[in-house]
Write a protein that holds these residues in place. Structure first.
Motif, PDB file in Angstrom:
ATOM      1  N   SER A 137      -7.144  -1.868  -9.573  1.00 60.01           N
ATOM      2  CA  SER A 137      -6.754  -2.623  -8.384  1.00 60.01           C
ATOM      3  C   SER A 137      -5.378  -3.223  -8.643  1.00 60.01           C
ATOM      4  O   SER A 137      -4.950  -3.368  -9.790  1.00 60.01           O
ATOM      5  CB  SER A 137      -7.761  -3.723  -8.041  1.00 60.01           C
ATOM      6  N   ILE A 138      -4.678  -3.574  -7.559  1.00 60.94           N
ATOM      7  CA  ILE A 138      -3.306  -4.070  -7.698  1.00 60.94           C
ATOM      8  C   ILE A 138      -3.104  -5.338  -6.882  1.00 60.94           C
ATOM      9  O   ILE A 138      -3.801  -5.591  -5.896  1.00 60.94           O
ATOM     10  CB  ILE A 138      -2.270  -3.016  -7.254  1.00 60.94           C
ATOM     11  N   ARG A 139      -2.166  -6.140  -7.335  1.00 58.43           N
ATOM     12  CA  ARG A 139      -1.583  -7.204  -6.524  1.00 58.43           C
ATOM     13  C   ARG A 139      -0.232  -6.670  -6.076  1.00 58.43           C
ATOM     14  O   ARG A 139       0.675  -6.505  -6.903  1.00 58.43           O
ATOM     15  CB  ARG A 139      -1.448  -8.491  -7.338  1.00 58.43           C
ATOM     16  N   LEU A 140      -0.101  -6.385  -4.806  1.00 61.32           N
ATOM     17  CA  LEU A 140       1.056  -5.639  -4.311  1.00 61.32           C
ATOM     18  C   LEU A 140       2.195  -6.573  -3.949  1.00 61.32           C
ATOM     19  O   LEU A 140       2.043  -7.482  -3.130  1.00 61.32           O
ATOM     20  CB  LEU A 140       0.664  -4.800  -3.102  1.00 61.32           C
ATOM     21  N   MET A 141       3.342  -6.337  -4.541  1.00 62.72           N
ATOM     22  CA  MET A 141       4.550  -7.106  -4.294  1.00 62.72           C
ATOM     23  C   MET A 141       5.246  -6.505  -3.072  1.00 62.72           C
ATOM     24  O   MET A 141       5.953  -5.496  -3.159  1.00 62.72           O
ATOM     25  CB  MET A 141       5.451  -7.034  -5.541  1.00 62.72           C
ATOM     26  N   THR A 142       5.041  -7.115  -1.897  1.00 61.40           N
ATOM     27  CA  THR A 142       5.563  -6.519  -0.669  1.00 61.40           C
ATOM     28  C   THR A 142       5.593  -7.538   0.458  1.00 61.40           C
ATOM     29  O   THR A 142       4.867  -8.530   0.441  1.00 61.40           O
ATOM     30  CB  THR A 142       4.696  -5.313  -0.240  1.00 61.40           C
ATOM     31  N   ASN A 143       6.435  -7.248   1.448  1.00 58.23           N
ATOM     32  CA  ASN A 143       6.421  -7.964   2.726  1.00 58.23           C
ATOM     33  C   ASN A 143       5.950  -7.061   3.859  1.00 58.23           C
ATOM     34  O   ASN A 143       5.933  -7.480   5.014  1.00 58.23           O
ATOM     35  CB  ASN A 143       7.839  -8.471   3.058  1.00 58.23           C
ATOM     36  N   ASN A 144       5.586  -5.836   3.522  1.00 53.24           N
ATOM     37  CA  ASN A 144       5.316  -4.799   4.508  1.00 53.24           C
ATOM     38  C   ASN A 144       3.811  -4.539   4.633  1.00 53.24           C
ATOM     39  O   ASN A 144       3.209  -3.956   3.723  1.00 53.24           O
ATOM     40  CB  ASN A 144       6.053  -3.517   4.092  1.00 53.24           C
ATOM     41  N   PRO A 145       3.191  -4.923   5.740  1.00 48.85           N
ATOM     42  CA  PRO A 145       1.742  -4.718   5.877  1.00 48.85           C
ATOM     43  C   PRO A 145       1.343  -3.247   5.908  1.00 48.85           C
ATOM     44  O   PRO A 145       0.209  -2.910   5.568  1.00 48.85           O
ATOM     45  CB  PRO A 145       1.411  -5.416   7.202  1.00 48.85           C
ATOM     46  N   ASP A 146       2.266  -2.353   6.304  1.00 52.75           N
ATOM     47  CA  ASP A 146       1.934  -0.927   6.372  1.00 52.75           C
ATOM     48  C   ASP A 146       1.666  -0.362   4.986  1.00 52.75           C
ATOM     49  O   ASP A 146       0.830   0.530   4.831  1.00 52.75           O
ATOM     50  CB  ASP A 146       3.076  -0.156   7.046  1.00 52.75           C
TER      51      ASP A 146
END
Length: 208
Positions: A137-146
């Motif tokens: 599993s990951i903690r995703l570094m993003t601002n993009n919900p897609d």
């Protein structure tokens, strides 16, 4: 797989080939991610003008360097560098979109005028890379919900989101505002949250 010492820390470089489109992608691995949960992860799409040439029209280089700096300081972390130039429309069409933006269109309308969707990227290859690396599993570094939605559609468990917001400059503010207003990115440039100095990320753990 090969060692890659960088000014952001020591990584291992793992190369992948996508037999669907013939493109090569790489994973930059810091620490032991195999079998791990909640791995801090950044998906970064190639941007020649920003990553290499230092363009101020976007925040891509700042995002890339801030992600590597953050991941290199952790026990473990992962950056997937995806060869999806220009939100998946390619370099030549990206330059054409730039010309349309010079004429007054925003990034979304420029892509639409060229016959593309506003974002043509496909994160199936990213999901395949994560499975191949045995990341649970990951903690995703993003601002993009897609990105979150596509990864979850491909069976990747995103346990949390890490915002990754760069301070705008005079050349990319409208670009970032368009991301927020038209593409639904989680970006607030209106003073409701503290923004870092240029090139430094906001790192706040949030549930997806």
């Amino acid at each position: 797989m090969a060692d890659l010492p960088t000014r952001f820390g020591r990584f291992r470089l793992v190369a992948f080939w996508n037999n669907r489109d013939g493109k090569e992608h790489v994973a930059m691995v810091h620490g032991d991610v195999m079998g791990a949960d909640d791995v801090p992860t950044r998906l970064h799409s190639e941007c020649l003008t920003g990553d290499v040439m230092g363009s101020l029209r976007c925040d891509c280089r700042e995002q890339l360097e801030a992600a590597l700096r953050d991941l290199g300081s952790r026990e473990r972390g992962l950056l997937l560098y995806l060869r999806q130039e220009g939100r998946g429309i390619g370099l030549i069409n990206k330059v054409r979109a730039y010309a349309l933006q010079d004429g007054g269109l925003d990034t979304v309308d420029a892509n639409l005028a060229l016959g593309f969707r506003d974002d043509e990227r496909d994160y199936a290859i990213a999901a395949h890379m994560l499975v191949s690396l045995d990341v649970r599993s990951i903690r995703l570094m993003t601002n993009n919900p897609d990105k979150i939605e596509q990864l979850e559609q491909h069976g990747i468990r995103v346990s949390a989101r890490i915002p990754h917001i760069m301070r705008p400059n005079e050349h990319n503010r409208f670009y970032l505002e368009t991301k927020a207003a038209r593409s639904g990115h989680y970006i607030d440039l209106n003073g409701k949250q503290h923004l870092p100095e240029q090139g430094e990320p906001v790192i706040v753990l949030e549930e997806p």
